[in-house]
Motif scaffolding. Structure first.
Motif, PDB file in Angstrom:
ATOM      1  N   SER A   1      29.670  19.346  27.146  1.00 15.88           N
ATOM      2  CA  SER A   1      28.454  19.896  26.530  1.00 15.88           C
ATOM      3  C   SER A   1      27.310  19.939  27.531  1.00 15.88           C
ATOM      4  N   GLY A   2      27.392  19.088  28.542  1.00 14.77           N
ATOM      5  CA  GLY A   2      26.360  19.083  29.572  1.00 14.77           C
ATOM      6  C   GLY A   2      26.624  20.049  30.708  1.00 14.77           C
ATOM      7  N   GLY A   3      27.765  20.737  30.642  1.00 19.03           N
ATOM      8  CA  GLY A   3      28.055  21.739  31.664  1.00 19.03           C
ATOM      9  C   GLY A   3      28.921  21.281  32.815  1.00 19.03           C
ATOM     10  N   ARG A   4      29.336  20.016  32.775  1.00 23.38           N
ATOM     11  CA  ARG A   4      30.238  19.555  33.836  1.00 23.38           C
ATOM     12  C   ARG A   4      31.618  20.149  33.624  1.00 23.38           C
ATOM     13  N   THR A   5      32.276  20.481  34.734  1.00 18.92           N
ATOM     14  CA  THR A   5      33.583  21.107  34.655  1.00 18.92           C
ATOM     15  C   THR A   5      34.639  20.263  35.362  1.00 18.92           C
ATOM     16  N   ASN A   6      35.870  20.475  34.922  1.00 21.75           N
ATOM     17  CA  ASN A   6      37.004  19.797  35.532  1.00 21.75           C
ATOM     18  C   ASN A   6      38.177  20.770  35.523  1.00 21.75           C
ATOM     19  N   TYR A   7      38.902  20.836  36.628  1.00 23.10           N
ATOM     20  CA  TYR A   7      39.992  21.788  36.754  1.00 23.10           C
ATOM     21  C   TYR A   7      41.276  21.097  37.170  1.00 23.10           C
ATOM     22  N   ALA A   8      42.386  21.650  36.724  1.00 26.91           N
ATOM     23  CA  ALA A   8      43.674  21.217  37.254  1.00 26.91           C
ATOM     24  C   ALA A   8      43.734  21.599  38.731  1.00 26.91           C
ATOM     25  N   ASP A   9      44.386  20.784  39.518  1.00 24.55           N
ATOM     26  CA  ASP A   9      44.467  21.068  40.950  1.00 24.55           C
ATOM     27  C   ASP A   9      45.095  22.434  41.218  1.00 24.55           C
ATOM     28  N   THR A  10      46.016  22.825  40.354  1.00 20.94           N
ATOM     29  CA  THR A  10      46.747  24.080  40.573  1.00 20.94           C
ATOM     30  C   THR A  10      45.878  25.326  40.400  1.00 20.94           C
ATOM     31  N   VAL A  11      44.717  25.179  39.782  1.00 18.44           N
ATOM     32  CA  VAL A  11      43.873  26.360  39.536  1.00 18.44           C
ATOM     33  C   VAL A  11      42.519  26.277  40.225  1.00 18.44           C
ATOM     34  N   LYS A  12      42.237  25.157  40.875  1.00 16.03           N
ATOM     35  CA  LYS A  12      40.940  25.011  41.526  1.00 16.03           C
ATOM     36  C   LYS A  12      40.723  26.116  42.550  1.00 16.03           C
ATOM     37  N   GLY A  13      39.529  26.685  42.518  1.00 14.81           N
ATOM     38  CA  GLY A  13      39.201  27.756  43.444  1.00 14.81           C
ATOM     39  C   GLY A  13      39.621  29.129  42.969  1.00 14.81           C
ATOM     40  N   ARG A  14      40.424  29.186  41.908  1.00 15.14           N
ATOM     41  CA  ARG A  14      40.888  30.482  41.387  1.00 15.14           C
ATOM     42  C   ARG A  14      40.360  30.752  39.986  1.00 15.14           C
ATOM     43  N   PHE A  15      40.238  29.702  39.178  1.00 17.37           N
ATOM     44  CA  PHE A  15      39.800  29.842  37.789  1.00 17.37           C
ATOM     45  C   PHE A  15      38.386  29.302  37.637  1.00 17.37           C
ATOM     46  N   THR A  16      37.643  29.905  36.728  1.00 20.98           N
ATOM     47  CA  THR A  16      36.292  29.429  36.428  1.00 20.98           C
ATOM     48  C   THR A  16      36.105  29.362  34.917  1.00 20.98           C
ATOM     49  N   ILE A  17      35.712  28.187  34.441  1.00 19.98           N
ATOM     50  CA  ILE A  17      35.433  28.020  33.020  1.00 19.98           C
ATOM     51  C   ILE A  17      33.928  28.045  32.799  1.00 19.98           C
ATOM     52  N   SER A  18      33.516  28.642  31.692  1.00 21.11           N
ATOM     53  CA  SER A  18      32.099  28.676  31.362  1.00 21.11           C
ATOM     54  C   SER A  18      31.958  28.647  29.843  1.00 21.11           C
ATOM     55  N   ARG A  19      30.796  28.218  29.393  1.00 23.94           N
ATOM     56  CA  ARG A  19      30.574  28.192  27.951  1.00 23.94           C
ATOM     57  C   ARG A  19      29.165  28.638  27.620  1.00 23.94           C
ATOM     58  N   ASP A  20      29.035  29.149  26.402  1.00 18.36           N
ATOM     59  CA  ASP A  20      27.729  29.499  25.854  1.00 18.36           C
ATOM     60  C   ASP A  20      27.578  28.624  24.616  1.00 18.36           C
ATOM     61  N   SER A  21      26.842  27.561  24.740  1.00 15.27           N
ATOM     62  CA  SER A  21      26.731  26.603  23.647  1.00 15.27           C
ATOM     63  C   SER A  21      26.006  27.196  22.444  1.00 15.27           C
ATOM     64  N   ALA A  22      25.119  28.126  22.673  1.00 12.09           N
ATOM     65  CA  ALA A  22      24.408  28.752  21.559  1.00 12.09           C
ATOM     66  C   ALA A  22      25.339  29.594  20.706  1.00 12.09           C
ATOM     67  N   LYS A  23      26.359  30.154  21.335  1.00 13.09           N
ATOM     68  CA  LYS A  23      27.300  31.019  20.622  1.00 13.09           C
ATOM     69  C   LYS A  23      28.616  30.312  20.314  1.00 13.09           C
ATOM     70  N   ASN A  24      28.753  29.076  20.750  1.00 14.11           N
ATOM     71  CA  ASN A  24      30.004  28.316  20.562  1.00 14.11           C
ATOM     72  C   ASN A  24      31.199  29.045  21.162  1.00 14.11           C
ATOM     73  N   THR A  25      31.007  29.544  22.356  1.00 12.00           N
ATOM     74  CA  THR A  25      32.100  30.244  23.020  1.00 12.00           C
ATOM     75  C   THR A  25      32.426  29.594  24.358  1.00 12.00           C
ATOM     76  N   VAL A  26      33.663  29.769  24.782  1.00 14.09           N
ATOM     77  CA  VAL A  26      34.104  29.302  26.089  1.00 14.09           C
ATOM     78  C   VAL A  26      34.979  30.385  26.700  1.00 14.09           C
ATOM     79  N   ASN A  27      34.778  30.607  27.989  1.00 14.45           N
ATOM     80  CA  ASN A  27      35.510  31.651  28.694  1.00 14.45           C
ATOM     81  C   ASN A  27      36.285  31.049  29.860  1.00 14.45           C
ATOM     82  N   LEU A  28      37.326  31.751  30.252  1.00 13.19           N
ATOM     83  CA  LEU A  28      38.088  31.367  31.430  1.00 13.19           C
ATOM     84  C   LEU A  28      38.337  32.621  32.256  1.00 13.19           C
ATOM     85  N   GLN A  29      37.749  32.666  33.427  1.00  8.97           N
ATOM     86  CA  GLN A  29      37.983  33.760  34.358  1.00  8.97           C
ATOM     87  C   GLN A  29      39.064  33.321  35.326  1.00  8.97           C
TER      88      GLN A  29
END
Length: 121
Positions: A53-81
């Motif tokens: 909820s504070g915006g900290r992120t954590n990634y599996a080693d296999t996807v680090k540098g390739r995937f990006t997670i983001s969220r919009d707390s106002a809209k209750n959404t989460v995305n994965l690029q």
């Protein structure tokens, strides 16, 4: 009732990109962590990426540098690029969130229905 609905996914060639989105709706008081998991055939479900909820992120080693997670707390959404996709990224991807439905209730995990991502070589 709480629902998590995913969108995105599909078929892409190796090296390509895809985006996944997940929207939480219903009787929601608060959301803490939101995350993406995946499950490949014959394998256990694994954490791909998480955002607090504070915006900290954590990634599996296999996807680090390739995937990006983001969220919009106002809209209750989460995305994965997902960029630079590899055949081994092929799996069903699930959105998960830790949700509190009432002010004094405990947080519990909710899941989306899953969306297929297939990466061809």
């Amino acid at each position: 009732q709480v629902q998590l609905v995913e969108s995105g996914g599909g078929l892409v060639q190796a090296g390509g990109s895809l985006g996944l989105s997940c929207a939480a709706s219903g009787n929601i008081f608060s959301i803490s962590d939101m995350a993406w998991y995946r499950q490949a055939p014959g394998k256990q479900r694994e954490l791909v990426a998480l955002v607090t909820s504070g915006g900290r992120t954590n990634y599996a080693d296999t996807v680090k540098g390739r995937f990006t997670i983001s969220r919009d707390s106002a809209k209750n959404t989460v995305n994965l690029q997902m960029n630079s996709l590899k055949p081994e990224d092929t799996a069903v991807y699930y959105c998960g969130a830790s949700i509190q439905v009432l002010a004094r209730s405990t947080f519990r995990a909710y899941w989306g229905q899953g969306t297929q991502v297939t990466v061809s070589s």
